[in-house]
Design a protein around this motif. Structure first.
Motif, PDB file in Angstrom:
ATOM      1  N   TYR A  27       0.867  -1.175   0.000  1.00 37.18           N
ATOM      2  CA  TYR A  27       0.000   0.000   0.000  1.00 37.18           C
ATOM      3  C   TYR A  27       0.905   1.227   0.000  1.00 37.18           C
ATOM      4  O   TYR A  27       2.079   1.145   0.378  1.00 37.18           O
ATOM      5  CB  TYR A  27      -0.865   0.046   1.271  1.00 37.18           C
ATOM      6  N   GLN A  86       0.894   5.683   0.907  1.00 39.87           N
ATOM      7  CA  GLN A  86       0.171   6.818   1.484  1.00 39.87           C
ATOM      8  C   GLN A  86       0.948   8.079   1.161  1.00 39.87           C
ATOM      9  O   GLN A  86       2.013   8.341   1.743  1.00 39.87           O
ATOM     10  CB  GLN A  86       0.029   6.643   2.994  1.00 39.87           C
ATOM     11  N   MET A 139       4.769   7.314   1.633  1.00 37.39           N
ATOM     12  CA  MET A 139       5.076   6.187   2.547  1.00 37.39           C
ATOM     13  C   MET A 139       4.571   4.926   1.867  1.00 37.39           C
ATOM     14  O   MET A 139       3.427   4.882   1.393  1.00 37.39           O
ATOM     15  CB  MET A 139       4.351   6.364   3.870  1.00 37.39           C
ATOM     16  N   PHE A 147       3.765   1.019   2.502  1.00 40.33           N
ATOM     17  CA  PHE A 147       3.534   0.032   3.559  1.00 40.33           C
ATOM     18  C   PHE A 147       3.412  -1.362   2.958  1.00 40.33           C
ATOM     19  O   PHE A 147       2.669  -1.585   2.013  1.00 40.33           O
ATOM     20  CB  PHE A 147       2.242   0.347   4.324  1.00 40.33           C
TER      21      PHE A 147
END
Lengths: 113, 113
Positions: free
Chosen positions: B35, B37, B89, B91
């Protein structure tokens, strides 16, 4: 496109107050998850709700999944400074092995002593 | 408690360079995810990986992105030619079975200059 809208975006309250955070969508989800994210860290799962109308309690936190499985709420009773953080809801339309979660933008909670 | 670990915690790279973000999922997990962000925005699904192949990917996961599980422990995300808008970011997450919750790592902050 499926969307999850969270409200409020920001919430600043005094210790001891109660609060509710909402997560709404026009889409149906097979399950909905609530996460808490601290700065510089990944989301940490708090709870998963699966059944329409389901209510789950985690100490002072109460999570509810709407009857139609389109919305959810997180209620915190007697908030404490340790509850400060970013709360995210995430919907899973597929379930199973896909795990394609749709996240809301989050509610940033600040609890002042 | 076992956790998902990601390295490096922060990566700075120049536009056009290739980067590899590394993740070590929880050891007995079978489903793996990336993921991202972007600062101030919601967490977005990139790709899921199961049984040594991609099971689903989002529109964000274009030809510049690839994933690999080169051995029994690592799970990598490669961006072939980074763009400024790849700054985010990233993840990694894993889960053990279809119905178990996702465990997220603490993320790699990628800065493309």
């Amino acid at each position: 496109t499926q969307l999850l809208e969270q409200s409020p975006q920001f919430l600043s309250i005094q210790e001891g107050e109660n609060l509710t955070v909402y997560c709404n969508s026009s889409s149906v989800f097979s399950s909905l998850q609530w996460y808490r994210q601290e700065p510089g860290e990944g989301p940490v799962l708090l709870v998963t709700v699966v059944t329409g109308g389901e209510v789950k309690k985690l100490k002072r936190l109460t999570f509810q999944f709407g009857d139609a499985r389109k919305d959810s709420s997180l209620h915190i009773t007697a908030a404490q400074p340790g509850d400060t953080g970013l709360y995210l809801c995430a919907g899973d339309n597929y379930g199973g092995s896909q795990g394609n979660l749709i996240f809301g933008k989050g509610t940033k909670l600040s609890v002042k002593p | 408690e076992p956790e998902v670990t990601q390295t490096p915690s922060h990566q700075v790279t120049q536009m056009g360079q290739e980067v590899i973000l590394r993740c070590v999922p929880i050891s007995n997990h079978l489903y793996f995810y990336w993921y991202r962000q972007i600062l101030g925005q919601k967490v977005e699904f990139l790709v899921s990986f199961y049984n040594n192949e991609i099971s689903e990917k989002s529109e964000i996961f274009d030809d510049q992105f690839s994933v690999e599980r080169p051995d029994g422990s690592n799970f990598t995300l490669k961006i072939r030619s980074t763009k400024l808008e790849d700054s985010a970011m990233y993840f990694c997450a894993s889960k053990g079975t279809d119905n178990s919750p996702l465990h997220f790592g603490n993320g790699t902050r990628l800065t493309v200059t």
